[in-house]
Design a protein around this motif. Structure first.
Motif, PDB file in Angstrom:
ATOM      1  N   ASP A   1      -9.789  -2.423   8.577  1.00  0.00           N
ATOM      2  CA  ASP A   1      -9.294  -1.307   9.400  1.00  0.00           C
ATOM      3  C   ASP A   1     -10.459  -0.781  10.252  1.00  0.00           C
ATOM      4  OD1 ASP A   1     -10.671  -0.182   7.311  1.00  0.00           O
ATOM      5  OD2 ASP A   1      -9.116   1.212   6.699  1.00  0.00           O
TER       6      ASP A   1
ATOM      7  N   ALA B   1      -5.982  -6.219   3.493  1.00  0.00           N
ATOM      8  CA  ALA B   1      -6.840  -5.253   4.198  1.00  0.00           C
ATOM      9  C   ALA B   1      -8.118  -5.107   3.392  1.00  0.00           C
ATOM     10  CB  ALA B   1      -6.133  -3.901   4.301  1.00  0.00           C
ATOM     11  N   SER B   2      -9.255  -5.438   3.966  1.00  0.00           N
ATOM     12  CA  SER B   2     -10.502  -5.440   3.192  1.00  0.00           C
ATOM     13  C   SER B   2     -11.681  -5.278   4.120  1.00  0.00           C
ATOM     14  CB  SER B   2     -10.618  -6.777   2.446  1.00  0.00           C
ATOM     15  OG  SER B   2     -11.848  -6.867   1.773  1.00  0.00           O
ATOM     16  N   HIS B   3     -12.744  -4.706   3.607  1.00  0.00           N
ATOM     17  CA  HIS B   3     -13.997  -4.659   4.379  1.00  0.00           C
ATOM     18  C   HIS B   3     -14.875  -5.850   4.019  1.00  0.00           C
ATOM     19  CE1 HIS B   3     -13.072  -0.105   4.237  1.00  0.00           C
ATOM     20  NE2 HIS B   3     -12.491  -0.683   5.274  1.00  0.00           N
ATOM     21  N   GLU B   4     -14.397  -6.669   3.074  1.00  0.00           N
ATOM     22  CA  GLU B   4     -15.238  -7.774   2.560  1.00  0.00           C
ATOM     23  C   GLU B   4     -14.485  -9.104   2.597  1.00  0.00           C
ATOM     24  OE1 GLU B   4     -17.682  -5.410  -0.858  1.00  0.00           O
ATOM     25  OE2 GLU B   4     -15.504  -5.472  -1.033  1.00  0.00           O
TER      26      GLU B   4
ATOM     27  N   SER C   1       0.862  -1.193   0.000  1.00  0.00           N
ATOM     28  CA  SER C   1       0.000   0.000   0.000  1.00  0.00           C
ATOM     29  C   SER C   1       0.885   1.225   0.000  1.00  0.00           C
ATOM     30  CB  SER C   1      -0.896   0.030   1.244  1.00  0.00           C
ATOM     31  OG  SER C   1      -1.585   1.275   1.296  1.00  0.00           O
TER      32      SER C   1
ATOM     33  N   ASN D   1      -0.361   4.132   0.734  1.00  0.00           N
ATOM     34  CA  ASN D   1      -1.046   5.023   1.676  1.00  0.00           C
ATOM     35  C   ASN D   1      -0.104   5.347   2.849  1.00  0.00           C
ATOM     36  OD1 ASN D   1      -2.759   6.103   3.567  1.00  0.00           O
ATOM     37  ND2 ASN D   1      -4.212   4.397   3.555  1.00  0.00           N
TER      38      ASN D   1
ATOM     39  N   SER E   1      -1.160   3.696   6.096  1.00  0.00           N
ATOM     40  CA  SER E   1      -1.678   2.377   5.719  1.00  0.00           C
ATOM     41  C   SER E   1      -1.813   1.403   6.892  1.00  0.00           C
ATOM     42  CB  SER E   1      -0.717   1.785   4.676  1.00  0.00           C
ATOM     43  OG  SER E   1      -0.911   0.409   4.565  1.00  0.00           O
ATOM     44  N   SER E   2      -2.971   0.751   6.950  1.00  0.00           N
ATOM     45  CA  SER E   2      -3.157  -0.309   7.955  1.00  0.00           C
ATOM     46  C   SER E   2      -2.398  -1.570   7.515  1.00  0.00           C
ATOM     47  CB  SER E   2      -4.648  -0.607   8.139  1.00  0.00           C
ATOM     48  OG  SER E   2      -5.241  -0.959   6.909  1.00  0.00           O
ATOM     49  N   THR E   3      -2.273  -1.759   6.207  1.00  0.00           N
ATOM     50  CA  THR E   3      -1.494  -2.905   5.701  1.00  0.00           C
ATOM     51  C   THR E   3      -0.060  -2.821   6.226  1.00  0.00           C
ATOM     52  OG1 THR E   3      -2.817  -2.881   3.673  1.00  0.00           O
ATOM     53  CG2 THR E   3      -0.731  -4.086   3.577  1.00  0.00           C
TER      54      THR E   3
ATOM     55  N   PRO F   1      -3.849  -3.866   0.231  1.00  0.00           N
ATOM     56  CA  PRO F   1      -5.254  -3.526   0.430  1.00  0.00           C
ATOM     57  C   PRO F   1      -6.103  -4.149  -0.685  1.00  0.00           C
ATOM     58  CG  PRO F   1      -4.016  -1.618  -0.387  1.00  0.00           C
ATOM     59  CD  PRO F   1      -3.038  -2.738  -0.226  1.00  0.00           C
ATOM     60  N   ASP F   2      -7.371  -4.327  -0.406  1.00  0.00           N
ATOM     61  CA  ASP F   2      -8.342  -4.770  -1.411  1.00  0.00           C
ATOM     62  C   ASP F   2      -8.750  -3.534  -2.205  1.00  0.00           C
ATOM     63  OD1 ASP F   2     -10.772  -5.390  -2.688  1.00  0.00           O
ATOM     64  OD2 ASP F   2     -11.471  -6.686  -1.063  1.00  0.00           O
ATOM     65  N   TYR F   3      -8.375  -3.486  -3.465  1.00  0.00           N
ATOM     66  CA  TYR F   3      -8.806  -2.401  -4.350  1.00  0.00           C
ATOM     67  C   TYR F   3      -9.711  -3.007  -5.408  1.00  0.00           C
ATOM     68  CZ  TYR F   3      -5.274   0.961  -2.596  1.00  0.00           C
ATOM     69  OH  TYR F   3      -4.515   1.828  -1.833  1.00  0.00           O
ATOM     70  N   HIS F   4     -10.980  -2.704  -5.336  1.00  0.00           N
ATOM     71  CA  HIS F   4     -11.959  -3.218  -6.312  1.00  0.00           C
ATOM     72  C   HIS F   4     -11.913  -4.737  -6.397  1.00  0.00           C
ATOM     73  CE1 HIS F   4     -12.155   0.952  -7.213  1.00  0.00           C
ATOM     74  NE2 HIS F   4     -11.148   0.993  -8.061  1.00  0.00           N
ATOM     75  N   GLY F   5     -11.745  -5.380  -5.255  1.00  0.00           N
ATOM     76  CA  GLY F   5     -11.695  -6.847  -5.250  1.00  0.00           C
ATOM     77  C   GLY F   5     -10.398  -7.406  -5.811  1.00  0.00           C
TER      78      GLY F   5
HETATM   79  C1  LIG Z   1      -9.369   2.590  -5.034  1.00  0.00           C
HETATM   80  C2  LIG Z   1      -9.880   1.834  -3.841  1.00  0.00           C
HETATM   81  C3  LIG Z   1     -10.674   0.711  -4.035  1.00  0.00           C
HETATM   82  C4  LIG Z   1     -11.154  -0.006  -2.947  1.00  0.00           C
HETATM   83  N1  LIG Z   1     -11.921  -1.113  -3.178  1.00  0.00           N
HETATM   84  C5  LIG Z   1     -12.345  -1.847  -2.131  1.00  0.00           C
HETATM   85  C6  LIG Z   1     -13.101  -3.026  -2.337  1.00  0.00           C
HETATM   86  O1  LIG Z   1     -13.419  -3.402  -3.469  1.00  0.00           O
HETATM   87  N2  LIG Z   1     -13.480  -3.748  -1.264  1.00  0.00           N
HETATM   88  C7  LIG Z   1     -13.143  -3.369   0.017  1.00  0.00           C
HETATM   89  O2  LIG Z   1     -13.493  -4.056   0.950  1.00  0.00           O
HETATM   90  N3  LIG Z   1     -12.426  -2.258   0.241  1.00  0.00           N
HETATM   91  C8  LIG Z   1     -12.037  -1.493  -0.788  1.00  0.00           C
HETATM   92  N4  LIG Z   1     -11.287  -0.365  -0.565  1.00  0.00           N
HETATM   93  C9  LIG Z   1     -10.935  -0.016   0.829  1.00  0.00           C
HETATM   94  C10 LIG Z   1      -9.520  -0.475   1.215  1.00  0.00           C
HETATM   95  O3  LIG Z   1      -9.286  -1.806   0.870  1.00  0.00           O
HETATM   96  C11 LIG Z   1      -9.369  -0.335   2.724  1.00  0.00           C
HETATM   97  O4  LIG Z   1      -9.595   0.988   3.105  1.00  0.00           O
HETATM   98  C12 LIG Z   1      -8.011  -0.796   3.205  1.00  0.00           C
HETATM   99  O5  LIG Z   1      -8.027  -0.882   4.609  1.00  0.00           O
HETATM  100  C13 LIG Z   1      -6.916   0.161   2.781  1.00  0.00           C
HETATM  101  O6  LIG Z   1      -5.679  -0.379   3.198  1.00  0.00           O
HETATM  102  P1  LIG Z   1      -4.442   0.566   3.587  1.00  0.00           P
HETATM  103  O7  LIG Z   1      -4.844   1.326   4.832  1.00  0.00           O
HETATM  104  O8  LIG Z   1      -3.324  -0.363   3.860  1.00  0.00           O
HETATM  105  O9  LIG Z   1      -4.171   1.470   2.437  1.00  0.00           O
HETATM  106  C14 LIG Z   1     -10.844   0.406  -1.636  1.00  0.00           C
HETATM  107  C15 LIG Z   1     -10.035   1.539  -1.440  1.00  0.00           C
HETATM  108  C16 LIG Z   1      -9.559   2.246  -2.532  1.00  0.00           C
HETATM  109  C17 LIG Z   1      -8.688   3.459  -2.287  1.00  0.00           C
END
Ligand SMILES: Cc1cc2nc3c(=O)[nH]c(=O)nc-3n(C[C@H](O)[C@H](O)[C@H](O)COP(=O)(O)O)c2cc1C
Length: 199
Positions: free
Chosen positions: A144, A112-115, A14, A16, A19-21, A81-85
């Motif tokens: 997170d 790191a994911s909400h899903e 990440s 970020n 970042s929590s990752t 992190p999970d970005y768009h799955g």
């Molecule tokens: C561009 C983008 C896309 C994301 N897509 C998803 C997603 O599809 N599913 C999900 O659960 N979280 C999604 N997130 C949320 C991040 O996965 C989540 O905030 C994660 O904790 C970020 O990790 P970090 O703090 O290490 O950067 C998305 C965030 C960003 C910025």
């Protein structure tokens, strides 16, 4: 049996700043450090990697040093992190630079994911398979604010899962680290046969 030295390359996928990752990868890196265990953290925010270009990426001056770090590792602790799955572009870009180096080694993954990050974990397992690497039979995911807050791991369940991951990566890598050089030096028709004689 004597313990083999263990080299872990922990990758923060990440960019970020908060970042929590990064917090979780650093936590596991600290947890894994110990006698005979070296952990090298590659934080892609601190050490940016050029976008992979098959025509030029390997010519960059800094590439040889990174390649040596990747080559030396037995375990790749990968955080994204999970970005768009999907895997973050930063981690995918790192993975694209290498494949031979991963063969016969072990991936341990954190998302790191909400899903629950299941599709991301599957993608990392697919990369491992494509590169002839092994992966632990599970990945750890966290949310997170639920599991990690202000850089601290606040969920006990998450602490337990990370402890399990750190333990399993160490133990299963030990098995692989004994077999890999034997397969590279041997004459059996195992999958590592294709890397015999490769540097
Ligand atoms: C561009 C983008 C896309 C994301 N897509 C998803 C997603 O599809 N599913 C999900 O659960 N979280 C999604 N997130 C949320 C991040 O996965 C989540 O905030 C994660 O904790 C970020 O990790 P970090 O703090 O290490 O950067 C998305 C965030 C960003 C910025």
């Amino acid at each position: 049996m004597t313990q083999l030295p263990l080299h872990v390359l922990a990758v923060v996928g990440s960019l970020n700043r908060t970042s929590s990752t990064r917090s979780v990868i650093n936590h596991v890196a600290q947890q894994m450090k110990g006698p005979g265990v070296e952990v090298d953290v590659l934080d892609l925010l601190e050490e940016p990697l050029s976008l992979f270009n098959p025509d030029s990426s390997h010519q960059a001056e800094s590439f040889a040093a990174l390649q040596a770090r990747v080559q030396q590792a037995d375990v790749y602790l990968l955080g994204t992190p999970d970005y768009h799955g999907s895997i973050s572009s930063a981690l995918k870009n790192f993975l694209d630079h290498f494949w031979r180096e991963f063969a016969g080694k072990l991936f341990a993954t954190i998302v790191a994911s909400h899903e629950k990050g299941l599709t991301v974990t599957d993608q990392l397992r697919t990369v491992a398979r494509q590169c002839y690497a092994w992966s632990l039979p599970y990945g750890v995911s966290f949310a997170d604010h639920v599991d990690v807050k202000d850089g601290q791991i606040i969920s006990e369940a998450m602490q337990v899962r990370l402890g399990m991951l750190a333990r399993d990566a160490r133990i299963y890598r030990e098995l692989l680290a004994r077999q890999r050089p034997a397969d590279l030096a041997g004459t059996d028709p195992g999958f590592m046969a294709r890397w015999r004689g490769a540097s």
